[in-house]
Design a protein around this motif. Structure first.
Motif, mmCIF file in Angstrom:
data_model
loop_
_atom_site.group_PDB
_atom_site.id
_atom_site.type_symbol
_atom_site.label_atom_id
_atom_site.label_comp_id
_atom_site.label_asym_id
_atom_site.label_seq_id
_atom_site.Cartn_x
_atom_site.Cartn_y
_atom_site.Cartn_z
ATOM 1 N N UNK A 189 -11.153 27.792 26.744
ATOM 2 C CA UNK A 189 -12.604 27.638 26.728
ATOM 3 C C UNK A 189 -13.203 28.645 27.705
ATOM 4 N N UNK A 190 -13.857 29.661 27.168
ATOM 5 C CA UNK A 190 -14.492 30.677 28.003
ATOM 6 C C UNK A 190 -15.853 30.136 28.430
ATOM 7 N N UNK A 191 -16.011 29.907 29.728
ATOM 8 C CA UNK A 191 -17.267 29.351 30.242
ATOM 9 C C UNK A 191 -18.361 30.408 30.279
ATOM 10 N N UNK A 192 -18.006 31.606 30.687
ATOM 11 C CA UNK A 192 -18.995 32.683 30.813
ATOM 12 C C UNK A 192 -18.254 33.998 30.982
ATOM 13 N N UNK A 193 -18.973 35.061 30.776
ATOM 14 C CA UNK A 193 -18.453 36.398 31.034
ATOM 15 C C UNK A 193 -19.390 37.040 32.050
ATOM 16 N N UNK A 194 -18.817 37.595 33.097
ATOM 17 C CA UNK A 194 -19.624 38.187 34.152
ATOM 18 C C UNK A 194 -19.126 39.580 34.481
ATOM 19 N N UNK A 195 -20.033 40.416 34.942
ATOM 20 C CA UNK A 195 -19.610 41.689 35.512
ATOM 21 C C UNK A 195 -18.844 41.357 36.779
ATOM 22 N N UNK A 205 -8.412 39.277 39.339
ATOM 23 C CA UNK A 205 -8.734 40.334 38.379
ATOM 24 C C UNK A 205 -9.572 41.394 39.057
ATOM 25 N N UNK A 206 -9.246 42.634 38.765
ATOM 26 C CA UNK A 206 -10.017 43.769 39.297
ATOM 27 C C UNK A 206 -10.712 44.515 38.165
ATOM 28 N N UNK A 207 -10.849 43.883 37.008
ATOM 29 C CA UNK A 207 -11.462 44.511 35.841
ATOM 30 C C UNK A 207 -12.984 44.557 35.964
ATOM 31 N N UNK A 208 -13.609 45.347 35.115
ATOM 32 C CA UNK A 208 -15.065 45.482 35.128
ATOM 33 C C UNK A 208 -15.776 44.209 34.682
ATOM 34 N N UNK A 209 -15.175 43.467 33.755
ATOM 35 C CA UNK A 209 -15.744 42.231 33.256
ATOM 36 C C UNK A 209 -14.687 41.135 33.363
ATOM 37 N N UNK A 236 -12.104 46.029 30.662
ATOM 38 C CA UNK A 236 -13.022 47.109 31.032
ATOM 39 C C UNK A 236 -14.253 47.102 30.133
ATOM 40 N N UNK A 237 -14.229 46.294 29.087
ATOM 41 C CA UNK A 237 -15.337 46.196 28.139
ATOM 42 C C UNK A 237 -15.831 44.754 28.087
ATOM 43 N N UNK A 238 -17.093 44.607 27.694
ATOM 44 C CA UNK A 238 -17.673 43.277 27.544
ATOM 45 C C UNK A 238 -17.175 42.666 26.233
ATOM 46 N N UNK A 239 -16.926 41.370 26.217
ATOM 47 C CA UNK A 239 -16.379 40.719 25.027
ATOM 48 C C UNK A 239 -17.159 40.991 23.742
ATOM 49 N N UNK A 240 -18.498 40.857 23.707
ATOM 50 C CA UNK A 240 -19.179 41.069 22.427
ATOM 51 C C UNK A 240 -18.977 42.464 21.847
ATOM 52 N N UNK A 241 -18.701 43.457 22.691
ATOM 53 C CA UNK A 241 -18.544 44.816 22.182
ATOM 54 C C UNK A 241 -17.320 44.947 21.298
ATOM 55 N N UNK A 242 -16.322 44.085 21.474
ATOM 56 C CA UNK A 242 -15.137 44.163 20.639
ATOM 57 C C UNK A 242 -15.132 43.072 19.576
#
Length: 177
Positions: free
Chosen positions: A148-154, A171-175, A79-85
């Motif tokens: 390997x995380x390629x990208x993070x998307x909404x 996945x039904x999450x926000x990010x 529910x949160x973007x990776x950089x925020x944590x």
């Protein structure tokens, strides 16, 4: 990751149609699905990929942690973007190596069976059934490996870019990443 000749991005294979992946496998130039559909691709991260030595880590419950490390779980959501944590104020995690740690909670065998059935159904939507091999155990309280995380998307951007129902349902999450 595969290169797109149109946008010069290196993107996950699921962002290319089967015919475009065949072209790339034959050594020809190919275009990602967003470019062939006239949709702008996701923004490329401005930072260099994270390395294993940087130690970014995500704790997950079993069986999802092992399924992610084994490549069965193709995306993870929050529910949160990776950089925020993982690193606020710039310089945080955007893409690259992400260690996966299994939480202390033991996996319930009934839940493991249910989750494995769900993944069999998702892969069957893509015509993959016999090739799916699940982990033989789901250890806890340990570092399992890295992905390997390629990208993070909404989520709405990811669903717009990916037309495969199996990936849209994973996945039904926000990010998603």
């Amino acid at each position: 990751l595969l290169p797109c000749e149109a946008c010069a991005c290196h993107l996950p294979p699921d962002l290319f149609s089967k015919s475009q992946r065949k072209k790339l496998a034959a050594g020809q130039a190919g275009k990602c699905s967003p470019c062939t559909q006239g949709v702008p691709p996701p923004a490329r991260p401005a930072t260099a990929p994270a390395t294993p030595e940087q130690g970014y880590c995500l704790t997950m419950h079993q069986p999802w942690a092992s399924l992610l490390v084994h490549g069965i779980k193709r995306l993870e959501g929050r529910s949160w973007a990776l950089p925020s944590l993982l690193g606020a104020g710039g310089g945080g995690f955007e893409h690259g190596c992400l260690w996966v740690h299994a939480a202390a909670r033991e996996a319930d065998p009934l839940e493991v069976g249910r989750v494995e059935r769900v993944y069999r159904e998702l892969y069957a939507m893509d015509g993959v059934e016999d090739e799916l091999v699940f982990p033989s155990s789901y250890p806890t309280r340990c570092l399992l490996g890295c992905v390997d995380v390629a990208a993070q998307l909404k989520a709405q951007d990811y669903r717009r870019l990916n037309t495969r129902p199996s990936l849209r349902l994973e996945s039904e999450s926000d990010y998603v990443f």
